[in-house]
Design an enzyme around this catalytic site. Structure first.
Site, PDB file in Angstrom:
ATOM      1  N   GLN A   1      72.361  -4.949  23.726  1.00  0.00           N
ATOM      2  CA  GLN A   1      73.520  -5.047  24.605  1.00  0.00           C
ATOM      3  C   GLN A   1      74.290  -3.726  24.613  1.00  0.00           C
ATOM      4  O   GLN A   1      74.519  -3.127  23.555  1.00  0.00           O
ATOM      5  CB  GLN A   1      74.440  -6.178  24.151  1.00  0.00           C
ATOM      6  CG  GLN A   1      73.855  -7.565  24.308  1.00  0.00           C
ATOM      7  CD  GLN A   1      73.901  -8.079  25.742  1.00  0.00           C
ATOM      8  OE1 GLN A   1      74.259  -7.358  26.669  1.00  0.00           O
ATOM      9  NE2 GLN A   1      73.538  -9.333  25.920  1.00  0.00           N
TER      10      GLN A   1
ATOM     11  N   GLU B   1      59.483 -13.440  22.101  1.00  0.00           N
ATOM     12  CA  GLU B   1      59.794 -12.300  22.961  1.00  0.00           C
ATOM     13  C   GLU B   1      58.484 -11.678  23.418  1.00  0.00           C
ATOM     14  O   GLU B   1      57.510 -11.613  22.654  1.00  0.00           O
ATOM     15  CB  GLU B   1      60.642 -11.279  22.187  1.00  0.00           C
ATOM     16  CG  GLU B   1      60.845  -9.949  22.869  1.00  0.00           C
ATOM     17  CD  GLU B   1      61.559 -10.056  24.203  1.00  0.00           C
ATOM     18  OE1 GLU B   1      61.014  -9.518  25.194  1.00  0.00           O
ATOM     19  OE2 GLU B   1      62.637 -10.678  24.265  1.00  0.00           O
TER      20      GLU B   1
ATOM     21  N   CYS C   1      73.323 -12.911  32.105  1.00  0.00           N
ATOM     22  CA  CYS C   1      73.957 -11.737  32.713  1.00  0.00           C
ATOM     23  C   CYS C   1      73.987 -11.869  34.234  1.00  0.00           C
ATOM     24  O   CYS C   1      74.344 -10.923  34.929  1.00  0.00           O
ATOM     25  CB  CYS C   1      73.222 -10.459  32.303  1.00  0.00           C
ATOM     26  SG  CYS C   1      71.476 -10.420  32.795  1.00  0.00           S
TER      27      CYS C   1
END
Length: 375
Positions: free
Chosen positions: A202, A252, A330
């Site tokens: 981030q 991931e 987001c």
């Protein structure tokens, strides 16, 4: 760019909260009242990363940012959202390019070397990374660049990333360290993390800690819970909650991120490492496989990219039937779309908390708390 630079910060926050509310209502069909947005402590100098395209226009070196909806470079080396050290490092690098006639990339002819200058700062440690993105592997006179930066003691890593492809992606897959090991170290939510150019992290460290704190609050973990963290990146969000659950599984698709997650878990000690498992896989395929194996996580954490989750991922989450789903987004529009799907499959949207990670820009993050309806 800084879309909201011209208005008061209070008005910017109001507009962002309203955008989240409008998306939930219009796209998600939800009547949940969005919580008051959490503003940033700092609206300037908060970014820990900046990527500056490099080019020439009429022979003049340009380093800055792309003009909206184009690849025309607007020269800007003093962005007010970036740390002040970045401007000095850009200046020294620009002098090196000019002095040693280092070629810069031309998108029309697809020739030249330096495409981007990529800078990262770890706010907790002060360490800085300089990465030159080059279309050519053998970049000349890099020893001279290192020499010219020797007084910038905060620079712990200098490297070249190779990206020869005709693509809008900034980075290629190969990195060549010139100084240091290609990483810098930061601390996020008490988790010591090693960051490379390819790591997702981030861009606003202080606000990210606030965001992840809300995610932990919404998860309502108990010591017997299994937490499944999809789109886990370097594992920071899941590892920040590992003390509060029985087991953590992270998924991931980026191999380097998974290796970083495993290393981050190991740095947190044997107890955390023993209860944490990380898998390199597409989130949708991994979730489907885990569901097929009968995995029943108590809480699922979703932190997808801007495009949101695909239906396979959401369907697999539903099949695993977690007690609670926490969705970090987001992009309010894709969050609203995905929340609607989960609500149609037996979940209730309980809370939505917007957080301003990107002051003075149009972007806004939000955290959604969802619970499985009782039968």
């Amino acid at each position: 760019g800084c879309t909201y630079r011209h208005i008061r910060y209070e008005e910017e926050l109001r507009l962002k909260r309203q955008r989240v509310q409008d998306n939930l209502s219009r796209i998600g069909g939800s009547d949940v009242t969005v919580e008051e947005i959490l503003g940033a402590r700092d609206t300037l100098r908060y970014r820990n990363k900046a990527q500056y395209p490099v080019g020439r226009e009429n022979g003049k070196l340009k380093i800055g940012f792309y003009s909206r909806r184009s690849h025309r470079i607007v020269d800007c080396r003093a962005c007010r959202l970036a740390p002040p050290e970045f401007e000095k490092i850009l200046g020294i690098t620009a002098e090196w390019i000019e002095k040693y006639n280092i070629s810069v990339y031309d998108e029309t002819s697809r020739s030249g070397a330096v495409r981007h200058i990529y800078l990262r700062k770890a706010f907790a440690t002060g360490e800085i990374m300089l990465c030159l993105v080059s279309a050519q592997e053998n970049l000349p006179h890099t020893d001279k660049l290192i020499e010219s930066l020797k007084d910038e003691k905060a620079i712990k890593s200098i490297l070249v990333n190779i990206n020869p492809d005709d693509t809008n992606a900034v980075l290629g897959e190969k990195c060549i360290p010139l100084l240091g090991d290609g990483c810098i170290t930061d601390i996020l939510c008490g988790v010591k993390v090693r960051i490379s150019p390819l790591s997702f992290y981030q861009v606003n460290t202080l606000a990210a800690e606030q965001l992840y704190g809300i995610a932990a609050e919404y998860a309502q973990l108990t010591p017997d819970d299994l937490l499944l963290d999809l789109y886990c990146g370097m594992g920071t969000i899941g590892l920040s909650m590992a003390d509060h659950c029985r087991e953590l599984i992270g998924v991931e698709i980026v191999p380097e991120a998974i290796e970083s997650a495993k290393a981050n878990a190991a740095r947190m000690g044997d107890a955390i490492a023993a209860k944490s498992r990380f898998f390199c896989a597409d989130a949708g395929k991994a979730a489907s496989q885990l569901a097929a194996e009968g995995l029943h996580p108590d809480v699922v954490m979703l932190d997808p990219p801007r495009k949101g989750c695909d239906e396979a991922t959401l369907s697999a989450v539903v099949a695993m039937s977690p007690r609670r789903v926490v969705y970090v987004s987001c992009n309010p529009s894709t969050a609203a779309r995905d929340a609607k799907f989960l609500c149609e499959q037996g979940y209730t949207l309980e809370k939505v908390q917007p957080v301003d990670l990107f002051p003075r820009t149009r972007h806004v993050e939000c955290v959604l708390q969802m619970a499985r309806k009782s039968n």
